[in-house]
Design an enzyme around this catalytic site. Structure first.
Site, PDB file in Angstrom:
ATOM      1  N   ASP A 173       0.836  -1.198   0.000  1.00 30.51           N
ATOM      2  CA  ASP A 173       0.000   0.000   0.000  1.00 30.51           C
ATOM      3  C   ASP A 173       0.876   1.255   0.000  1.00 30.51           C
ATOM      4  OD1 ASP A 173       0.798  -0.747   2.645  1.00 30.51           O
ATOM      5  OD2 ASP A 173      -0.680   0.631   3.503  1.00 30.51           O
ATOM      6  N   GLU A 220       0.053  -0.950   5.998  1.00 24.93           N
ATOM      7  CA  GLU A 220       1.145  -0.434   6.813  1.00 24.93           C
ATOM      8  C   GLU A 220       0.966   1.049   7.020  1.00 24.93           C
ATOM      9  OE1 GLU A 220       4.929   1.081   8.228  1.00 24.93           O
ATOM     10  OE2 GLU A 220       3.939   1.666   6.387  1.00 24.93           O
TER      11      GLU A 220
END
Ligand SMILES: [Zn+2]
Length: 375
Positions: A68, A133
């Protein structure tokens, strides 16, 4: 074109803003499948995680990273579209170019090449990939680690591809991070007319001596690996806007970045002692974003240091600076953890980039680390 560059461009082209993975993990899975990795998709709520493993023997060397990325901000502020990987002046531009799709690409290529040359390597190799994250980080690495622990699958050494370098590639290895704890405090008073203070209780005045103490008290002295713990107020609000009213409440947000010399519970106790000592009427809510972790330099750190010296001819500094990282979930299992990745100067900004040369250099470093650990 370099295979790492090709793969990095493919990953940057996927608009994987947290918690979206946008197909990045499938791209990596497809790329590594011919190298005989066993794939396991671990879905937790809206978050996709991928655990790949080749071999059953120990030591287990894991590469960890996130697919991400943070939002791009206004597209028009970028010199080229953030999800269109673009090379200009020897740099690869795009969201995730430094944090951290290039290092994931470099890890994958390094592993594939290493396995091709060393099909009978020692130990096992794995990938822990998450798309959570940059966000709340509640359904990502932490959950994968829990699942692995539950079945006694232990990572021995873990390389995280976070952008650890400060000025040039390889100048810094992160071997720990400070902890982070925040609090939201509401100090209660009694609202009233400023001309009748005996009928009111001003929470701004009540809180003042506690504020002085909180901002001047010594939490710890730090140690050789960590600077001293710091306290910072981030928001403070009181008052109705009118000049003749004593406010009834005061709201204070603060954060501590803390060393391994103090625990989150000790911080809470110390804060509450100060608030109680000054006889405040209050409510407080805590949020622990991460405990500090520190990995004593060992086999993994040495392998990374040597690889960097051999390939880039520099000596990396071992550091615990910066914000938190997913290392906070991996290190407590007893794994050696090192963060080794590109320069972090452009991360989370517009025009995020990485030097094109760094892509192959990073690949060679990861390859060399594998040789040292598993050949
Ligand atoms: Zn990152």
């Amino acid at each position: 074109m370099s295979r790492t560059l090709e793969l990095a461009k493919q990953l940057i082209s996927q608009a994987s803003v947290t918690p979206e993975d946008a197909g990045c993990q499938s791209i990596l899975n497809d790329y590594l499948k011919p190298s005989e990795f066993k794939a396991e998709v671990m879905q937790f709520e809206e978050v996709t995680n991928l655990w790949l493993r080749r071999g059953d023997a120990s030591p287990l060397v894991a590469f960890a990273g996130h697919t991400d990325v943070v939002p791009t901000g206004p597209d028009q502020e970028w010199d080229s579209p953030p999800f269109t990987p673009t090379i200009r002046d020897g740099k690869l531009y795009g969201r995730g170019a430094a944090d951290m799709k290039s290092s994931i690409a470099a890890m994958a290529v390094a592993c594939k090449n290493f396995i091709a040359s060393n099909p009978e390597h020692k130990g096992s190799i794995s990938f822990l990939l998450t798309s959570d994250e940059e966000g709340p980080a509640t359904n990502g690495t932490v959950k994968v680690i829990e699942a692995l622990q539950a079945r006694n699958e232990n990572i021995d050494m873990c390389i995280i591809g976070e952008p650890s370098s400060n000025h040039i590639l390889g100048d810094t290895l992160k071997i720990g991070r400070r902890g982070s704890i925040s609090a939201s405090l509401n100090v209660k008073g009694v609202q009233g007319h400023v001309a009748y203070p005996h009928l009111a209780k001003n929470p701004v005045h009540e809180f003042a001596p506690a504020l002085l103490e909180l901002t001047t008290v010594e939490w710890d002295e730090g140690n050789e690996h960590f600077p001293a713990t710091t306290f910072q107020i981030s928001n403070i609000n009181a008052g109705t806007g009118a000049s003749n009213i004593i406010p009834g409440n005061k709201h204070v947000d603060f954060n501590l970045r803390f060393s391994t010399e103090i625990t989150a519970d000790e911080i809470k106790t110390k804060v509450l002692d100060i608030l109680d000592k000054h006889q405040l009427d209050y409510e407080i809510e805590w949020h622990l974003s991460g405990n500090p972790f520190y990995c004593e330099p060992g086999e993994l750190t040495s392998a990374c240091e040597q690889a960097i010296q051999e390939i880039l001819n520099i000596n990396p500094e071992l550091s615990t600076s910066g914000g938190t990282s997913d290392g906070r979930f991996i290190a407590p299992t007893g794994a050696q953890v090192v963060e080794l990745g590109p320069v972090n100067e452009s991360i989370h900004k517009v025009n995020e980039h990485i030097e094109v040369d760094a892509l192959d250099q990073l690949t060679t470093i990861y390859y060399r680390v594998l040789e040292k650990l598993l050949q």
